[in-house]
Each structure stands twice: as structure tokens, then as C-alpha cells.
Design an enzyme around this catalytic site. Structure first.
Site, PDB file in Angstrom:
ATOM      1  CB  ILE A 145       6.613  -4.530  44.597  1.00  0.00           C
ATOM      2  CG1 ILE A 145       6.270  -5.199  43.398  1.00  0.00           C
ATOM      3  CG2 ILE A 145       5.685  -5.610  45.582  1.00  0.00           C
ATOM      4  CD1 ILE A 145       6.128  -6.955  42.821  1.00  0.00           C
ATOM      5  CD  GLU A 146       7.994  -5.438  50.152  1.00  0.00           C
ATOM      6  OE1 GLU A 146       7.239  -6.029  50.125  1.00  0.00           O
ATOM      7  OE2 GLU A 146       8.650  -5.814  51.461  1.00  0.00           O
ATOM      8  CE1 TYR A 150      12.842  -9.011  55.009  1.00  0.00           C
ATOM      9  CE2 TYR A 150      10.576  -7.957  54.215  1.00  0.00           C
ATOM     10  CZ  TYR A 150      11.423  -8.910  55.519  1.00  0.00           C
ATOM     11  OH  TYR A 150      10.710  -9.808  56.413  1.00  0.00           O
ATOM     12  CG  ASP A 267      12.910 -14.311  58.382  1.00  0.00           C
ATOM     13  OD1 ASP A 267      12.104 -14.822  59.527  1.00  0.00           O
ATOM     14  OD2 ASP A 267      13.168 -13.389  57.944  1.00  0.00           O
TER      15      ASP A 267
END
Lengths: 500, 322
Positions: A145-146, A150, A267
Site C-alpha cells: 500500500i505504502e 512510516y 499527530d
């Protein structure tokens, strides 16, 4: 000493008493179970009978209404008979507390001396158990996905159940000699403790196959199709007012839950808010989050992505609390309305400038504690001249927002943290009761899934500050010029049209 | 609610450890007890708040219910749990500090576990610090143990302590009419002692029960008058559990004293894996060497060991044939 002798004698007594209590309890329990079983059987029988009768009734009803009436009467009589013979009927039993039925149902119980311990209801605290992690081999990877700041996130499927989940790999720097990253461990612990519909759910933590050295750690999270940030970027029209309200309500309810549980997220931003295809919003990414007490301990100011960072953090407050999250919620509110991040500062000083431009210059009235903040001393603020507009311009910036909306946004973006509403207060705000009413989640539009198949686009948003970075010392900054332009504007018309 | 509850040991976990560990029960108890004492001593020297050290004690106990004792050095697991808890809390400690403290506590200069405790404390720092390479090795071991602990506990580091609850309960009962500090101190002493218990009371009972039991014991000790009624039920503790905990908490001191007499090794410093191996060897050796001259009246034990040895031989034979 006497106390010692007493205590040892007492210990015997206690053991005896405990034994006695236990055996008594067991007897009671057996009796209760027996009674319960009998009762259940009776209920079962009654139910069957009733069902039979109902069937008969239905048939009879078609034929002659008279017979039905007769039947009903008969049924009533039968139930009445039950009552006197075997105990109260089903309906009444449900209403009466268990203790009473036990006393009446089993005459033996009356004979036993009243023992309060067997009757008191004690709360049982369930904390679960502990045990080893499972292996990541229990999941099949579907697609990435990504991969960004992170770490790596992938869509995966649990082999045993076929359930689709998101696997987030904990970023570990093998060169870091302080071991597993504390932010990751905090994130895991906080997510484990959180159970709320607006907070992303951590199902478990799994590790790589080789458990002799724990290097690959994955968080198994609910898979959610979208994040609010990429929806905002792609949508041709902004959210409707009713949709903004639904999203904000869900956000506020999630934040209220976190704050109730002494968690600061630190955050909050649109890319950390996930939205599923059923219009449900979930707060994600707890990499900056932590538990705090009251009064809040000294915390690092290097939290929250710059564009969502509250002024007290920028000014170096070491003690801060829930209002920093509420400021971020205010920034998100603005972004939901315009599809653009509200305060896109290039650096700390620029961010502060943008804040003051929008929310006004802090004064002794608007923020009494302002002068005591570490970085405030070096700031040169424009002299307060009577008539010059140095107050907030939120009303002008959001002309389409209702008065209640402006009051909420203005409240969330109050410079003084103590003046911002709490998440609970926000939930009760007038804005959400006015028309248009919040849209039902199920009625939410759906969006083409990005997380589903393709790789998510890299965000333009700056990232949350890294751990161990140095907090910026703002130094001497001159803000006296920031309103010079505004004064000219204001002089022009002398009035402004207000659109509602 | 999670602030008041702990994950507890399952009966199965407790049974497995007692029955299927390669170590005899009293050795297991000795390992747990001395490692918990070591953790407490290190916490004091590292100037950690007791809340952090106590959490490390609980993490340590949980770990050994999941993982076998002999897979890591006991003192390393103790250090790693302390390091982990401190790191997650408000007062982190550097691996260097932890290394220094553990090196000292394990050295002959330390008076921990050494009786008589009359040795001069900490003569020179240099004698109790590690060489750079030894430090690096210690550091790596701590990090490996930390990851292992997290793995064994599914990364659940949540520990609720009964201490704050106990104080709240005391306040609710108006300190039972005695001087506040007197009874509160005694209550905390019971709670802290219970951390060392080989019965692992913190893994079998929720914090509210521990708090109530400590108050009961403390009230008995200081002669405070408790309510006539079954007041523990107000705090959701039943009589049976209270009775078990009261006895469990009271027995730790006597048990520890007896163990120190029974296992003289405990008076010669922290026990290590090597100590345990030697101890096991000795037990086996006794049986093989001189069946009758055991010395400590271990006749039955020798017979058993002898039988075990014979069975081992038989097994070896059978395997050899197959």
C-alpha cells in the site's frame, strides 16, 4: 509480640473460613444450577407449548374467531396454573432479580442462614492472558500500500480466515543501539488498549519466521480503504456541510475516547484519518502518541506535523496536554471545508506567522500565559494600536460557514490552549445540532479505492518530527510586519458582505 | 478499565511450568526470587521510581511463564526487563548505566546476596566496570533479551500496579483510624514483598485483590480495627481469594529465610545458569557416585536419581539398537 501470635492464629482461621466458605459456595452453586436447569426446562416446555398453541391459534383464527377467544382465555388459565404450581411465569421471572427467584424457587435456600457473601455480586476484572506472538506466515501478502516515512504497509489476507488486513511493518534501525524503537512499542501498547469504533483496531502483533532474533515485527491492523487526505486531494467538489459534520463528529468522538483514557495522539492530521467505504472514520498512526497523567509531565515539544502543530508547542511549552490535539482537530476542520491544509508554514517561524495571521496576535486577554513560554520572549509583536485589526479573521476566511461553525472553529483554533473546547465539549456543540444535520454514515459517498490496488501516492504533507531531533529555538523573530498588508485591505471597503 | 486490570496467567501456563520444566521446583523458585531481588536492587541503584521497577518485576515473572528458564542468563533477562520498562516510561536509563549497575551487583564487591553483608561497599569503580568489548557484548545481550521478552509477551507491556489502588482504598477507609504513614508504609511493604514471591501473586490476582490483601495484612500488623462487615467485597474481592493472598503475602519472608538456609549457594552472589547447571550436576552426581553417603539425608532422592539413571541407560540402549 501479640500481633504475631494473633496473626498466625488468624491465618488458620482464615484458611478454615475460606474452606468453609468455599464448600458452602459450591453447595449453593450446585443448588442454583439445579434450580436453573429445572427452570430452563420448564421455560423450554412452556415455550414449546406456547408455540404449539400459537400454531393452533393461527389455524383456528382462520376458522372461527370465537374459538380463538376461548383458546386465549384457556391459555391464560393454564399460565395461571403454572404460576401456582411451578413458580412465577416467564414474563414475571425476567423482571425479578435472580436472587429473589432463587429464594422462592428453592425452599431449601431459605433454611440456610443468610450468607451475604454468596449473594453479593462482585465485579470480575478480565485482563486477558499473555503468550507468544504468532508468525507473519499466518498471512498472505496481497499488495503493497505504502512505503514512506512510516515504514512499509501492505494489504494481506489471513490464511485461516480469509480476512483482509493491513500489515504495518515496525521500522527498526539495526544500527540503533537502543533496541526496539520506543515510539513503535508505545504505539503497539496504546493500540492494544484502545477499543473504539473511531480508532483503528490492532488485531495482533506478528513476527518474522525466525524467532531466534526478533527483527521483523508487523502490526496487524484493520484494513481501511481510504485516508481522508487522499480523498480530499482527489475530490472535485468539497465535502457537503452535512458530511463535514459527520466526519468531525466521528473524529471528536475518537479523540474524546483517547483523552478519556489519558492518551495524547500528538499527530492528528488528515493523512492519519482513515475512512472506510461505509463512511466510518478511524484515527490511525499512534507513532507519536503516549499516555500522560494529570498534571501532564514534561514532554517533548517536537510532536505533531508542522501544519497541525499548536502555537504553544511552537513557542516551546514543555507542559502541554489535550488542547494540542484539539488544535489539530481545528486544522482538520478547516481542511475539510477547503480541501487544502489550513496553515501550511514552511518552517516553525513561518507556521507561527500563518497562525497569527489567521487567529490574531496574542494579547494579555486572549492568552494570558503567552509571555511565559520559552520562545515568546524573543518575539517582537506589532504594537497594539487602537482600531488596527489584529484579531482573528476566521469569519472572513470561511464565508460559507454558519455562525455556529465559525464559533466552533474559532474555539478550536484559540491561541490560548485553555480556551479550546475539549473533545467532549465539541461533541455537544451547537454546530452539530443545526441544519444541515450530520449525514448518516451509511449514506456517505464511496470513493475509488487507492489502498485497495495501487500504491498510495506519496504525500506532500511534511512528516511528523523525528525522535531525538533538536527542538528549534525560534530566536529573535520580528512579527511586527505581518499585519501591514491587512490594514490596507481593511481600509478599502469599511464593511464586508457576510454570506451564510 | 485497562488501568485496573492485568493479563493473568492461565492455569495451564502455571501447570506447564511446574510440571514440565527441566528444573526442580525449588530451583525454579530460587531463580525467580533471586532475579526479582536483583531487579529491585538494580532499580534502586538506577534511581528508578518503584513504579517502574515493580513493573519490571511483573514483566520478568510473565516472561518466565512463557519461556524456559535456561534460554538466557537470568541477570540478562532481569536487566532487559528493567531496561524495557524504563524506556517505555518517563525515566529511561541508558544501556551504559544499566551495565554499570548490573556489573556492580554481580561483582563480589556487592553486598547483595552475600552474607554477612559487612563487606566494604564499592571500593573502587574501576574494579566493577566492564571493558569496552565486554560492555558491547552485554549491550547486545540486553537488546536480544528485550526483543525476546516482547516476543514472549506478544508485545503487551501493560502492567497495572496495585499500589495506587491500595492508597485509594486506604483513603476510602479513613486509614482505619491509625496514623496514615504507619499503615500505608506497611501496605506498600506487603505489596513490594509480594513482587518477589515465587508464587507469582501478581500473575494470579488482579490489582484490586492484591491491594485489599495488603491492607488486611497491614491492618493486622499495626493492630488497626477493620470494619466488622465483609468490607473486602466493597472492593470486589471474595473471601477465598483474600485468604489465599493474605497467606501468600505473609509467607514470602519466612520462605525466603528458609530457602537461604536450604540453598547455601544463594549467599554467594546472584545465581547464574552455571550455578544451576552445577547444582543439577551435583544432584545427578550424588546419585551415581555414592548412593548411601549423600550426607543431607537424601536417601529417597538418591533412589529416584538412580532409577532415572537406569531408565536413561535403557533408553540409550534401545536407541542404540534402533
Amino acid at each position: 509480640m501479640a500481633s504475631k501470635a494473633k496473626s498466625s492464629r488468624w491465618a488458620d482461621n482464615e484458611a478454615d473460613a475460606a474452606l468453609e466458605a468455599q464448600s458452602k459456595k459450591e453447595k449453593e452453586e450446585k443448588k442454583r444450577l439445579k434450580a436453573e436447569k429445572a427452570r430452563k426446562q420448564q421455560i423450554e416446555a412452556e415455550k414449546q407449548q406456547q408455540a404449539l398453541e400459537a400454531q393452533a391459534q393461527a389455524r383456528a383464527e382462520a376458522a372461527t374467531p370465537q374459538i380463538t377467544a376461548h383458546r386465549q382465555k384457556q391459555q391464560g388459565d393454564e399460565l395461571g396454573d403454572d404460576d401456582s404450581a411451578n413458580g412465577p411465569p416467564v414474563k414475571r421471572r425476567r423482571l425479578s432479580p435472580e436472587r429473589d427467584t432463587r429464594a422462592t424457587d428453592s425452599p431449601a435456600a431459605v433454611g440456610v442462614a443468610p450468607d451475604s457473601s454468596s449473594n453479593t455480586k462482585l465485579l470480575r476484572f478480565e485482563g486477558g492472558a499473555f503468550g507468544r506472538c504468532r508468525s507473519v506466515e499466518n498471512y498472505d501478502k496481497l499488495n503493497d500500500i505504502e512505503e514512506g516515512a512510516y515504514g512499509w504497509v501492505a494489504r494481506a489476507q489471513e490464511v485461516a480466515t480469509g480476512k483482509v488486513v493491513a500489515l504495518k511493518r515496525l521500522k527498526i534501525d539495526p544500527k540503533d543501539r537502543s533496541g526496539l524503537p520506543v515510539t513503535g512499542l508505545r504505539e503497539i501498547q496504546i493500540l492494544k488498549d484502545c477499543h473504539h469504533r473511531n480508532v483503528v483496531k490492532l488485531q495482533e502483533v506478528v513476527v518474522g519466521e525466525d524467532t531466534s532474533k526478533i527483527e521483523n515485527i508487523f502490526l496487524v491492523l484493520d484494513f481501511i480503504e481510504h485516508d481522508v487526505k487522499s480523498i480530499l486531494e482527489d475530490m472535485p467538489e468539497p465535502f457537503l456541510a452535512s458530511e463535514v459534520k459527520t466526519l468531525l463528529l466521528q473524529l471528536a468522538s475518537g479523540v474524546a475516547y483517547l483523552h478519556d483514557n489519558w492518551i495524547l495522539h500528538r499527530d492528528l492530521k488528515t493523512s492519519n484519518l482513515l475512512l472506510n467505504n461505509r463512511g466510518q472514520l478511524k484515527i490511525a498512526d499512534f507513532g507519536m502518541a503516549r499516555y500522560v497523567g494529570d498534571p501532564p509531565p514534561k514532554l517533548t515539544q517536537l510532536v505533531v506535523t508542522l501544519w497541525y502543530r499548536a502555537p504553544e508547542l511552537l513557542l516551546g511549552a514543555a507542559r502541554y496536554g489535550q488542547p494540542v490535539d484539539m488544535w489539530s482537530v481545528g486544522c482538520i476542520f478547516g481542511e475539510l471545508l477547503t480541501r487544502e491544509p489550513l496553515l501550511q508554514g514552511k518552517n516553525e517561524v513561518d507556521e507561527l506567522t500563518k497562525i497569527f495571521e489567521l487567529c490574531g496576535i496574542p494579547t494579555d486577554e486572549s492568552w494570558p500565559m503567552f509571555k511565559r513560554l520559552p520562545n515568546a520572549r524573543a518575539l517582537r509583536l506589532p504594537a497594539k494600536t487602537p482600531g488596527a485589526a489584529t484579531g482573528p479573521v476566521i469569519r472572513a476566511k470561511f464565508p460559507l460557514l454558519t455562525a455556529a461553525g465559525v464559533s466552533l472553529l474559532g474555539g478550536l483554533l484559540a491561541l490560548d490552549p485553555d480556551k479550546r473546547p475539549s473533545a467532549k465539549e465539541m461533541l455537544a456543540h451547537e454546530y452539530f445540532r443545526q441544519d444541515p444535520k450530520p449525514k448518516q454514515e451509511a449514506m456517505f459517498p464511496t470513493f475509488p479505492s487507492k489502498a485497495g490496488q495501487e500504491r498510495r501516492r506519496r504525500k506532500r504533507t511534511p512528516n511528523a518530527p523525528g525522535r531525538g531531533e533538536q527542538a528549534v529555538d525560534l530566536g529573535a523573530v520580528d512579527f511586527s510586519g505581518i499585519f501591514s498588508g491587512r490594514e490596507k485591505e481593511e481600509r478599502g471597503g469599511g464593511f464586508s458582505l457576510r454570506m451564510v | 478499565m485497562s488501568h485496573m486490570t492485568n493479563p493473568l496467567a492461565t492455569p495451564d501456563q502455571l501447570y506447564q511450568r511446574r510440571s514440565f520444566s527441566s528444573l526442580p521446583a525449588e530451583l525454579q523458585d530460587a531463580i525467580i526470587f533471586s532475579s526479582q531481588c536483583l531487579t529491585q536492587a538494580a532499580g534502586v541503584l538506577l534511581q528508578l521510581p518503584q513504579s517502574a521497577t515493580a513493573q519490571a518485576n511483573v514483566i520478568l515473572a510473565r516472561y518466565w511463564l512463557v519461556e524456559p528458564f535456561m534460554s538466557h542468563e537470568f541477570s540478562d533477562i532481569s536487566a532487559a526487563s528493567l531496561y524495557l520498562v524504563a524506556k517505555l516510561g518517563p525515566s529511561p536509563r541508558s544501556p551504559r548505566d544499566i551495565s554499570n549497575v548490573y556489573t556492580y551487583l554481580l561483582s563480589p564487591a556487592s553486598t547483595l546476596f552475600r552474607s554477612p553483608p559487612s563487606l566494604p561497599p564499592l571500593r573502587s569503580i574501576t574494579s566493577t566496570t566492564l571493558s569496552e568489548s565486554a560492555y558491547q557484548a552485554f549491550h547486545s545481550r540486553i537488546l536480544a533479551a528485550e526483543a525476546r521478552i516482547l516476543y514472549a509477551l506478544s508485545f503487551n507491556t501493560h502492567v497495572s500496579l496495585p499500589h495506587p489502588l491500595a492508597v485509594t482504598y486506604l483513603q476510602a477507609m479513613d486509614f482505619l483510624g491509625v496514623r496514615k504513614e504507619r499503615i500505608a508504609k506497611r501496605v506498600l511493604a506487603y505489596l513490594n514483598t509480594a513482587l518477589l514471591s515465587p508464587q507469582m501473586l501478581y500473575l494470579t490476582s488482579q490489582p484490586n485483590a492484591l491491594a485489599v490483601a495488603a491492607i488486611y495484612n497491614a491492618a493486622k500488623d499495626v493492630g488497626a480495627k477493620m470494619p466488622e462487615c465483609e468490607w473486602w467485597e466493597v472492593f470486589d474481592v471474595d473471601r477465598e481469594e483474600l485468604g489465599f493472598l493474605v497467606v501468600g503475602m505473609r509467607s514470602v519472608e519466612g520462605w525466603a529465610r528458609k530457602m537461604r538456609e536450604d540453598v547455601p549457594r544463594l549467599g554467594q552472589g546472584m545465581i547464574s545458569r552455571r550455578t544451576v547447571e552445577e547444582e543439577m550436576e551435583k544432584k545427578r552426581g550424588l546419585g551415581v557416585g555414592n548412593g548411601s553417603g549423600g550426607g543431607q539425608g537424601g536417601g529417597e532422592l538418591d533412589v529416584e536419581a538412580e532409577m532415572a539413571r537406569k531408565m536413561d541407560e535403557k533408553m540409550a540402549e534401545m536407541e542404540g539398537v534402533a
